[in-house]
Design an enzyme around this catalytic site. Sequence first.
Site, PDB file in Angstrom:
ATOM      1  N   LYS A   1      65.386  40.662  15.433  1.00 24.95           N
ATOM      2  CA  LYS A   1      66.087  41.808  14.836  1.00 24.95           C
ATOM      3  C   LYS A   1      66.355  41.471  13.381  1.00 24.95           C
ATOM      4  CE  LYS A   1      67.629  45.891  15.927  1.00 24.95           C
ATOM      5  NZ  LYS A   1      67.072  46.869  16.877  1.00 24.95           N
TER       6      LYS A   1
ATOM      7  N   ASP B   1      65.290  51.104  13.148  1.00 24.91           N
ATOM      8  CA  ASP B   1      66.516  51.142  13.970  1.00 24.91           C
ATOM      9  C   ASP B   1      67.459  52.065  13.198  1.00 24.91           C
ATOM     10  OD1 ASP B   1      67.947  49.726  16.369  1.00 24.91           O
ATOM     11  OD2 ASP B   1      69.429  49.619  14.782  1.00 24.91           O
TER      12      ASP B   1
HETATM   13  P1  NDP Z   1      69.885  56.653  13.798  1.00 28.37           P
HETATM   14  O1  NDP Z   1      70.477  56.094  12.572  1.00 28.37           O
HETATM   15  O2  NDP Z   1      68.635  57.435  13.719  1.00 28.37           O
HETATM   16  O3  NDP Z   1      70.963  57.536  14.569  1.00 28.37           O
HETATM   17  C1  NDP Z   1      72.250  57.089  14.884  1.00 28.37           C
HETATM   18  C2  NDP Z   1      73.069  58.341  15.145  1.00 28.37           C
HETATM   19  O4  NDP Z   1      74.354  57.988  15.609  1.00 28.37           O
HETATM   20  C3  NDP Z   1      73.274  59.188  13.889  1.00 28.37           C
HETATM   21  O5  NDP Z   1      73.287  60.529  14.290  1.00 28.37           O
HETATM   22  C4  NDP Z   1      74.641  58.721  13.414  1.00 28.37           C
HETATM   23  O6  NDP Z   1      75.306  59.709  12.641  1.00 28.37           O
HETATM   24  C5  NDP Z   1      75.341  58.535  14.728  1.00 28.37           C
HETATM   25  N1  NDP Z   1      76.441  57.588  14.648  1.00 28.37           N
HETATM   26  C6  NDP Z   1      76.501  56.427  13.955  1.00 28.37           C
HETATM   27  N2  NDP Z   1      77.684  55.815  14.156  1.00 28.37           N
HETATM   28  C7  NDP Z   1      78.355  56.607  15.006  1.00 28.37           C
HETATM   29  C8  NDP Z   1      79.634  56.540  15.595  1.00 28.37           C
HETATM   30  N3  NDP Z   1      80.441  55.510  15.363  1.00 28.37           N
HETATM   31  N4  NDP Z   1      79.997  57.537  16.437  1.00 28.37           N
HETATM   32  C9  NDP Z   1      79.180  58.572  16.682  1.00 28.37           C
HETATM   33  N5  NDP Z   1      77.963  58.704  16.140  1.00 28.37           N
HETATM   34  C10 NDP Z   1      77.560  57.736  15.320  1.00 28.37           C
HETATM   35  O7  NDP Z   1      69.690  55.422  14.811  1.00 28.37           O
HETATM   36  P2  NDP Z   1      68.772  55.349  16.097  1.00 28.37           P
HETATM   37  O8  NDP Z   1      68.772  56.636  16.818  1.00 28.37           O
HETATM   38  O9  NDP Z   1      67.494  54.712  15.717  1.00 28.37           O
HETATM   39  O10 NDP Z   1      69.564  54.261  16.957  1.00 28.37           O
HETATM   40  C11 NDP Z   1      70.661  54.613  17.775  1.00 28.37           C
HETATM   41  C12 NDP Z   1      70.896  53.491  18.772  1.00 28.37           C
HETATM   42  O11 NDP Z   1      69.714  53.294  19.559  1.00 28.37           O
HETATM   43  C13 NDP Z   1      71.195  52.121  18.155  1.00 28.37           C
HETATM   44  O12 NDP Z   1      72.040  51.414  19.033  1.00 28.37           O
HETATM   45  C14 NDP Z   1      69.816  51.453  18.140  1.00 28.37           C
HETATM   46  O13 NDP Z   1      69.906  50.036  18.095  1.00 28.37           O
HETATM   47  C15 NDP Z   1      69.257  51.952  19.461  1.00 28.37           C
HETATM   48  N6  NDP Z   1      67.807  51.910  19.583  1.00 28.37           N
HETATM   49  C16 NDP Z   1      66.995  52.589  18.703  1.00 28.37           C
HETATM   50  C17 NDP Z   1      65.633  52.571  18.877  1.00 28.37           C
HETATM   51  C18 NDP Z   1      64.718  53.381  18.027  1.00 28.37           C
HETATM   52  O14 NDP Z   1      63.524  53.492  18.380  1.00 28.37           O
HETATM   53  N7  NDP Z   1      65.162  53.979  16.953  1.00 28.37           N
HETATM   54  C19 NDP Z   1      65.003  51.776  19.947  1.00 28.37           C
HETATM   55  C20 NDP Z   1      65.944  51.182  20.861  1.00 28.37           C
HETATM   56  C21 NDP Z   1      67.286  51.240  20.648  1.00 28.37           C
HETATM   57  P3  NDP Z   1      75.179  59.655  11.040  1.00 28.37           P
HETATM   58  O15 NDP Z   1      73.700  59.779  10.743  1.00 28.37           O
HETATM   59  O16 NDP Z   1      75.976  60.824  10.596  1.00 28.37           O
HETATM   60  O17 NDP Z   1      75.732  58.323  10.640  1.00 28.37           O
END
Ligand code: NDP
Length: 445
Positions: free
Chosen positions: A124, A164
Site C-alpha cells: 500500500k 484508492d
Molecule cells: P473515494 O475517494 O473514491 O471515495 C470515498 C468516499 O467516501 C467519498 O465519497 C468521500 O467523500 C467519502 N468519505 C470520506 N471520508 C468519509 C467519512 N469520514 N464519512 C463519510 N464519507 C466519507 O475512495 P474509494 O471509493 O476508492 O475507497 C473507499 C474505501 O474502499 C476505502 O476504504 C478504500 O481503501 C476501499 N477500497 C477501494 C478500492 C478501489 O478500487 N477504489 C478497492 C478496495 C477497497 P468526499 O469525496 O466528499 O471526501
Amino acid sequence: MNLEKIMSDLEKKNPGEVEYLQAVREVHESIQDVYTENPQFESANIIERIIEPDRVLMCKVSWVDDSGKVQVNRGYRIQFNNAIGPYKGGLRFHPSVNLSILKFLGFEQIFKNSLTTLPMGGAKGGSDFDPKGKSNAEIMRFCQAFMLELWKLIGPETDIPAGDIGVGGREIGFLYGMYKKLARENTGVLTGKGLNWGGSLIRPEATGFGAVYFAKEMLATKGETFKGKTVCISGFGNVAWGAAIKATELGAKVVTISGPDGYIYDPDGISGEKIDYLLELRASNQDIVKPYSYEFPGAQFHQGKRPWEVKCDIALPCATQNELGKEDARTLVANGVQCVAEGANMPSTPEAIEIFLENKILFAPGKAVNAGGVATSGLEMSQNAMKLSWPLKEVDERLHHIMCSIHEQCVRHGKGKDGYVNYVKGANVAGFLKVANAMLDQGVI
Ligand code: NDP
C-alpha cells in the site's frame, strides 16, 4: 502463539499506530486455531515475519502550486509481503494518511490478494496530499514529483500500485506518464489505467460490482436475494457508485449515500440519472452530497450524521475505516438489517463487528467483500502481459467467478457447528494459509 505477548511487543515497536495494531489483532484472533494445528508455522516464526513489512519507503514530495509557492508533502510505499506474487496495492491521497493507516491497509492487502486466487503480494502507499480543491495542473505536478521517488521501487514484475481514496483514473494517468518517461518502458506498472492505454474494462466499477456479487452469495446462503431489498450505502466514491449501480440492477433500492459532512436519504431510490448526476459532480471535483438534496427535492440531507440510522435490509459501508461504530451496529440490528458487507477497508470498529457476530447477522469484512477491485487489477495485469484486451463480458464473468470463489473459501473456513458463517474468520484463515504455506516453501528470506 501468545497473542497478548505478540501484541504488546508490536505496540512497543509501533507506538500509537492504532489502525495497524487493530488490523493485526483481528487477523491473529482468527488464525489462532490453524496456527496451533500447524506447528510448522510456529517453528518458522511465520507470525513475527508476516506482521513486519518487507520495506517501507517514506519520502519528501516537493511541488509547486499554481501561485508559485513550494509545497511539501510526505509520500509512502509499504511493500508488505511478496510470498505469492509481486507487491500489489493501491495509493491513497488524503490528508489523514500516515504510517499506521498505510501499514493497516498493506497488511490487510496480503490476505485480500491471497483470497483472489491470483498471484499478488500485499502493499500500500500514498501521501497526505489532498487532491480536493487542487487544479489539474497541481495534481499533475504532485503526481510527477511523487513518481520521481516511487519509480525506483516499483515495476511490472516487482510492485504494481493502483488507486484508492483520492486516486482515480486522472491521478493514475499522471503517475503513469512520469513512470514511463523515467523507466523508458511502457508496461503495466500501474493498474486502473485509461482504456486507451492499457486499462481493463470494468476496472472502475469492479470493487463495487464485486462487493454486490459477494453480498448476493451471502444472501443466497439464507435463500434471499437483492430483489425488493432496501440498501444503505456510505460514501460516494469509486466503490460506492459501482455498488449502487449493481444493487439497483439486481432489483434493490439504494436509499443513502454519504460524505464526511453528512448523508443523503432519498426514499425514491438513488439510481439511473441521479447516479449520472452524482458522477458528473464528482468528475468536476465538486461536493456531491449537499447539491444532491437541492437537485432532487424528495431527498433529505442529514448534516453530521451517518446513514446507519436509516432502516434497511442490507448495509454496504463503502467510505473509510472505522465509520461504523458500536451504536451504529446496534441501530442497524434493531432495525432488522440482514446483511452487512464491507465495501471499504475496515469500516466497522471491532465493537461493531462483535455486535453483528453476536446477533448472527450476515457480516463480511472488506478484505473479502472488496477484493473484486484488486482482482480486476490482476486481470488488467494479465491483459497487459498478453498485450491484449478482453471484452467486457469476459472481465465481468471472471470477476463474478472470483467473488464466488472468495465466498466459497470464507464459508469453508468460517462455518461453525451451528451453521453460522463467521466470514471474518473464514477470510482471515483462507488468506493466511496460502501465504504462510508459500513462506514455508520459500525458506527464510
Ligand atoms: P473515494 O475517494 O473514491 O471515495 C470515498 C468516499 O467516501 C467519498 O465519497 C468521500 O467523500 C467519502 N468519505 C470520506 N471520508 C468519509 C467519512 N469520514 N464519512 C463519510 N464519507 C466519507 O475512495 P474509494 O471509493 O476508492 O475507497 C473507499 C474505501 O474502499 C476505502 O476504504 C478504500 O481503501 C476501499 N477500497 C477501494 C478500492 C478501489 O478500487 N477504489 C478497492 C478496495 C477497497 P468526499 O469525496 O466528499 O471526501
